[in-house]
Design an enzyme around this catalytic site. Structure first.
Site, mmCIF file in Angstrom:
data_model
loop_
_atom_site.group_PDB
_atom_site.id
_atom_site.type_symbol
_atom_site.label_atom_id
_atom_site.label_comp_id
_atom_site.label_asym_id
_atom_site.label_seq_id
_atom_site.Cartn_x
_atom_site.Cartn_y
_atom_site.Cartn_z
ATOM 1 N N CYS B 80 0.826 -1.212 0.000
ATOM 2 C CA CYS B 80 0.000 0.000 0.000
ATOM 3 C C CYS B 80 0.860 1.263 0.000
ATOM 4 O O CYS B 80 1.379 1.640 -1.040
ATOM 5 C CB CYS B 80 -0.998 -0.038 1.161
ATOM 6 S SG CYS B 80 -2.337 1.150 0.973
ATOM 7 N N ARG B 107 -2.838 7.250 -6.199
ATOM 8 C CA ARG B 107 -3.173 7.115 -4.775
ATOM 9 C C ARG B 107 -4.681 7.151 -4.574
ATOM 10 O O ARG B 107 -5.397 7.804 -5.324
ATOM 11 C CB ARG B 107 -2.540 8.255 -3.961
ATOM 12 C CG ARG B 107 -1.032 8.153 -3.858
ATOM 13 C CD ARG B 107 -0.483 9.295 -3.019
ATOM 14 N NE ARG B 107 -1.036 9.252 -1.657
ATOM 15 C CZ ARG B 107 -1.152 10.317 -0.865
ATOM 16 N NH1 ARG B 107 -0.772 11.500 -1.280
ATOM 17 N NH2 ARG B 107 -1.640 10.186 0.341
ATOM 18 N N HIS B 171 -3.075 -5.502 1.823
ATOM 19 C CA HIS B 171 -2.358 -5.697 3.089
ATOM 20 C C HIS B 171 -2.357 -7.146 3.572
ATOM 21 O O HIS B 171 -3.164 -7.514 4.420
ATOM 22 C CB HIS B 171 -3.010 -4.847 4.181
ATOM 23 C CG HIS B 171 -2.957 -3.383 3.930
ATOM 24 N ND1 HIS B 171 -1.845 -2.622 4.191
ATOM 25 C CD2 HIS B 171 -3.876 -2.529 3.433
ATOM 26 C CE1 HIS B 171 -2.073 -1.362 3.871
ATOM 27 N NE2 HIS B 171 -3.308 -1.270 3.401
ATOM 28 N N GLU B 173 -0.448 -8.411 5.601
ATOM 29 C CA GLU B 173 -0.080 -8.424 7.024
ATOM 30 C C GLU B 173 -1.308 -8.362 7.931
ATOM 31 O O GLU B 173 -1.213 -8.629 9.125
ATOM 32 C CB GLU B 173 0.903 -7.278 7.327
ATOM 33 C CG GLU B 173 0.316 -5.866 7.344
ATOM 34 C CD GLU B 173 0.172 -5.209 5.969
ATOM 35 O OE1 GLU B 173 0.286 -5.927 4.957
ATOM 36 O OE2 GLU B 173 -0.055 -3.985 5.911
#
Lengths: 293, 190
Positions: B80, B107, B171, B173
């Site tokens: 990201c 973005r 993401h 994570e």
């Protein structure tokens, strides 16, 4: 494509960690905040110290103001609604703000109920003074918590007290046996499932920022050292003598809170911090942190 | 000896990346200074606010050393904000970028937070789909030569690879699926 899931709502707060969220009242201030390295801005009609001075009923900001601020910056834009005022919250959701703060800094609209936050796509952040209050808000659907300081005072003592309270209560809960969790849930006034989750993980289920009374880089570093995930700074920046300087220094101290040499370096020659208020000089009925339950 | 993998820890969800690395048996190291960067074999640039991370990296003298290490072949994975920082260019505005990855990134391309989403994503080279969480996510608007697109949403690239550089708009994570982190660790062995 699933939108508005808990993971997506809590996820944005995860991305803000280690950062500073700044109160702004104009597009120009929002640009100063972004330039300094803020991770998000809170769009407001007045900063808390002015709300305190002016008295009267404090409400959601004018949509025009929120839109001007959204147009001025690329970072997330948050906005506040009154406690329990789910219509203000719907307006903020329609305006596409990135986070809604159901905030005690504004005048509460409902003396008994907070908003049912599960029914929104936009995530909510709510204030808390202790673990029970934090878990009640999460139970209502808050995706982020901020420990309540006393907003608009430039005095960090209440933020410290409430963060220490939350930490101590989590530590105690971690030590309990499983048979003690239900009575603990009763005493905390918190949902049992969340009490069990905190017992197992030793931490809040959502990101927790500090807010209220943070006025200097060292204040921000102190709150990080006490274990918060990031900080909100309200009046501390735009009521100081050098807003761009303070904004930048507080951002840097939040990242390098564990390195006093960096905190010293960024604190040098900043000029006057915002004027401060002694907590016990504030009449009890003007204490904002005590709003909400 | 376990691989020493740095996680740029100026701002963002670096703790989640460190946990993922620990689960994979790698040695995760917080990187905030050029000295800390010297000691790592690979680097992860986490999710967060790309403008904040970029400004802090610039003010604390990390941009030069980061560019130098990546040019010298250090494996790197950006998620990201990390994808944005690695890019050559963004479509809008000015912000510090590393320019290591030959892509132009847009973005907040999917929109504001109300448009954030999760979905099952098919990824080239992975048998099972990947639960991908997109938060105010970017996409790749232009891909340079030598950049491989490994996954896309509505034809917009969201996972790209260029040699030893991996970048995702989502993401991993946050989900406990470690396959992309494992890819980075595998490059260290090769």
């Amino acid at each position: 494509m699933e939108k508005g899931t808990s993971r997506v709502k809590r996820g944005l707060a995860e991305m803000l960690k280690g950062g500073v969220i700044m109160d702004v009242v104009t597009a120009e201030q929002a640009k100063i905040a972004e330039e300094a390295g803020a991770v998000a801005v809170m769009a407001l009609e007045r900063v808390p110290s002015d709300i305190r001075k002016m008295g009267g009923v404090a409400r959601m900001a004018d949509p025009t103001k929120i839109e001007e601020i959204q147009a001025a910056v690329s970072i997330p834009v948050m906005a506040k609604c009154r406690i329990g005022h789910f219509l203000e919250a719907r307006v903020l959701e329609a305006l596409n703000v990135d986070y809604i703060d159901e905030s005690e800094v504004l005048t509460p609209a409902d003396n008994e109920h907070h908003i049912d936050k599960w029914s929104f796509t936009t995530p909510f952040v709510c204030g808390a003074r202790n673990l029970g209050e934090a878990l009640r808000r999460i139970g209502e659907g808050a995706a982020m918590i901020r420990t309540k300081g006393e907003a608009g005072t430039g005095n960090v003592v209440e933020a410290v007290t409430h963060m220490r309270t939350v930490t101590n209560e989590i530590r105690k809960l971690s030590q309990l046996g499983p048979e003690q969790l239900m009575s603990s849930a009763r005493d905390l006034g918190a949902p049992f499932d969340l009490v069990r989750e905190v017992h197992e993980t030793g931490r809040l289920p959502v990101v927790n920022f500090a807010a209220g009374g943070i006025a200097t880089p060292a204040d921000a570093a102190l709150m990080m050292a006490l274990g918060v995930d990031g900080v909100f700074v309200g009046s501390g920046i735009f009521k100081s003598s050098d807003p761009p300087g303070y904004a930048r220094a507080i951002v840097e101290a939040t990242t390098f809170w564990a390195d006093p040499e960096v905190v010293a370096k960024v604190s040098r020659g900043l000029g006057e911090a915002m004027p401060g208020l002694e907590i016990d000089k504030i009449p009890a009925n003007e204490k904002l942190a005590e709003r909400g339950w | 000896m376990p691989a020493r993998v740095g996680v740029l820890s100026l701002q963002g969800d670096f703790r989640e990346h460190l946990k993922t690395l620990a689960a994979l048996g790698a040695d995760g190291i917080e990187v905030r200074t050029p000295a800390q960067l010297e000691g790592v074999d690979a680097l992860i640039i986490p999710g967060g606010e790309s403008t904040t991370i970029g400004k802090l990296a610039e003010r604390f003298g990390l941009m030069g050393p980061l560019r130098h290490r990546i040019e010298a072949g250090m494996p790197v994975y950006g998620t990201c904000a990390g994808m944005i920082l690695l890019a050559r260019e963004v479509t809008d505005g000015e912000q510090p970028l590393l320019g290591a990855l030959d892509v132009v990134v847009e973005r907040n391309a999917f929109g504001r937070q109300n448009e954030s989403f999760e979905e099952e994503l098919a990824i080239d080279g992975l048998d099972e789909p990947f639960r991908a969480v997109f938060i105010r996510a970017p996409w790749v608007a232009k891909v340079g030569e030598g950049v491989e697109v490994l996954a896309a949403v509505d034809d917009h690239p969201v996972l790209v690879r260029q040699g030893h550089i991996l970048a995702s708009a989502f993401h991993p994570e946050l989900t406990g699926d470690h396959r992309l982190h494992q890819m980075l660790l595998d490059w260290l062995v090769d």
